[in-house]
Scaffold this active site. Structure first.
Site, PDB file in Angstrom:
ATOM      1  N   SER A  80       0.828  -1.195   0.000  1.00 13.93           N
ATOM      2  CA  SER A  80       0.000   0.000   0.000  1.00 13.93           C
ATOM      3  C   SER A  80       0.860   1.240   0.000  1.00 13.93           C
ATOM      4  O   SER A  80       2.047   1.205   0.303  1.00 13.93           O
ATOM      5  CB  SER A  80      -0.917   0.001   1.213  1.00 13.93           C
ATOM      6  N   LYS A  81       0.206   2.335  -0.338  1.00 13.78           N
ATOM      7  CA  LYS A  81       0.862   3.625  -0.450  1.00 13.78           C
ATOM      8  C   LYS A  81       1.544   4.022   0.847  1.00 13.78           C
ATOM      9  O   LYS A  81       2.550   4.713   0.827  1.00 13.78           O
ATOM     10  CB  LYS A  81      -0.217   4.666  -0.765  1.00 13.78           C
TER      11      LYS A  81
END
Ligand code: GLU
Length: 508
Positions: free
Chosen positions: A262-263
């Site tokens: 994820s970011k």
């Protein structure tokens, strides 16, 4: 003859391109190419709230840059305008609303779908109650029970509505995934999925099923996150009486701690990796191995090789760890194999961005710190210094800075090799100075410098480290750098002598 292989990449234009999506593109591309099939780019823009201006153009450009061509769908022309090509268009879902409307009407008529007039407030309340009772959030089916007359009345009164899939209350939905094999889901656990929203736009589920069917898609290859949606899609295929495509769901990409990539934990956008100076070929090679296993020890694959070898049966079931160290290693390998002129051209924007040089005209650059003019040939020599060590192009600014600045800043202790005294450092640097002073500028080649200095060390009985380490530090000011011979060759006589002198001054 068996049916032609047709696959699609169907992104939603919501901003950047996720690395996981790049893998989906690559696998679809390879599968199509390997099987002489068609590869289609379809834009799924039915969620108006998530639409980001410019993301289609951005996406198409990235695919083009990566060399992942497709034969049908949405393209971008020279003026950055989108256009479409192919016999099954339009390929942008927001341009197909009448098609979805027709199919929704058909489902309602056949009683496979129904109007739902529940307000947002009611749905919200229902969700809260379910949460409290620790139940999975699901529509409770209130509007399934409305009579034909009630529906007519509400429609007549223009009550806002959505259309929902009428999931059978009993039985199971089954399908076969190429990777996850047989999947069997109890129908009572499947939500009455919204198919058409109140704004007249279809949801992803309806639109993708209708389009996959109408566009003759033979294989749906997509991320594992869509696996839970597939039973709903199967029910839709059944309701329409259509043949289902083959399904392949690709394993998740994971952070090294096994959480979903994820970011929050780092960069996930392909754009970010390209900006850092990862080469498209290295990125594709890296991405290929995130979920596909060649069943040999091989790790390096050109695109042609990938096309030849790729097979869905080599796709793993377990999540793939996104290991940036491996990406660095692979990228370094590709950097080393690259033609130096090409590499230098690619490094140029990074040198300029680092404020080291400025382009003044074709093939003329100015070193910003010293004002000297240099040409492309010189820059090639500078980049060559780092080609062996470089992992990504964005490192070049920092790593060759020492070539372009006049005054190096470093601590005098750095000049010391092992347990040398400053006196020894001074003597050895002086010896090197005297020897190099005798040479002509044209003798400042790597081989010649190496010969001259090695001869000197032998004559004087100096241990290699004791001369070469202080010399290298005097020339670069760095703890780690390319060797002193190649650095000296790039710097040239004047700068070399100046830098050695400065080293001598420091330890005096
Ligand atoms: N539009 C979906 C996405 O954004 C496509 C999923 C699919 O391939 O069916 O990923």
């Amino acid at each position: 003859m068996s049916k032609k292989i047709r696959v699609r990449f169907a992104p939603s234009p919501t901003g950047y391109l996720h690395m996981g999506s790049l893998r989906t593109v690559l696998y679809n591309y390879l599968f199509a190419k390997h099987n002489d099939g068609d590869f289609i780019l379809r834009i799924e823009d039915t969620d108006k709230a998530r639409y980001v201006e410019g993301s289609i153009e951005n996406l198409v450009k990235i695919l083009d840059f990566m060399g992942l061509e497709y034969s049908e769908g949405v393209f971008v022309d020279q003026d950055n305008k989108t256009f479409q090509k192919g016999d099954f268009g339009p390929y942008i879902q927001s341009q197909r609303l009448d098609i979805y409307q027709k199919y929704v009407d058909e489902l309602i008529k056949k009683d496979y779908a129904y109007y739902c007039f529940c307000s947002q407030e009611r749905l919200e309340e229902m969700r809260k109650k379910q949460q409290l009772q620790k139940l999975a959030p699901m529509y409770d089916g209130k509007c399934r029970e409305l009579s034909k007359d009630e529906v007519q009345k509400l429609l007549y009164e223009k009550t806002p509505y959505v259309v929902r899939l009428k999931v059978p209350k009993e039985g199971f939905t089954e399908f076969e995934d190429l990777i996850y094999k047989k999947i069997k889901i109890e129908n009572k656990t499947i939500d009455d999925q919204v198919l058409m929203k109140s704004d007249g736009f279809p949801t992803y589920h309806l639109a993708s099923v209708v389009d996959d069917h109408l566009m003759n898609i033979s294989h749906v290859i997509r991320g594992e996150e869509w696996l839970p949606s597939t039973p709903k899609h199967i029910l839709l295929y059944k309701a329409f009486g259509w043949k289902t495509p083959e399904f392949t769901h690709l394993p998740l990409l994971l952070n090294p701690d096994k959480s979903k990539l994820s970011k929050r934990q780092g960069d996930v956008a392909v754009e970010d990796y390209l900006k850092k100076g990862y080469l498209p070929k290295a990125l594709l090679n890296f991405i290929l191995l995130l979920g596909w296993n060649p069943k040999t020890e091989e790790e390096i694959f050109s695109l042609e090789e990938m096309i030849k070898r790729f097979d869905l049966s080599g796709v793993n079931k377990t999540g793939a760890i996104f290991n940036t160290e491996k990406l660095d290693w692979l990228n370094g390998l590709y950097v080393r194999k690259m033609d130096i002129s090409k590499l230098t051209k690619l490094c140029m924007p990074y040198l300029i961005k680092a404020n080291l040089i400025k382009e003044i005209s074709t093939n003329k650059y100015k070193i910003l710190n010293t004002g000297e003019e240099i040409d492309f040939e010189y820059l090639k020599k500078v980049v060559l210094l780092e080609q062996e060590r470089m992992k990504k192009l964005s490192e070049i600014g920092e790593s060759v800075k020492f070539i372009f600045i006049d005054k190096l800043e470093y601590e005098k202790e750095l000049l010391i090799w092992k347990k040398m005294s400053f006196e020894e450092v001074k003597n050895n640097l002086e010896l090197a100075y005297q020897e190099l002073e005798k040479l002509n500028e044209k003798d400042f080649t790597k081989n010649n410098l190496e010969k001259v200095l090695r001869d000197l060390m032998e004559q004087e009985g100096i241990n290699t480290g004791k001369l070469l380490w202080p010399l290298r530090v005097a020339l670069t000011g760095l703890k780690g750098s390319p060797g002193p011979f190649e650095v000296a060759a790039v710097l040239g006589k004047e700068k070399v002598l100046k830098r050695i002198k400065k080293g001598i001054e420091l330890v005096k």
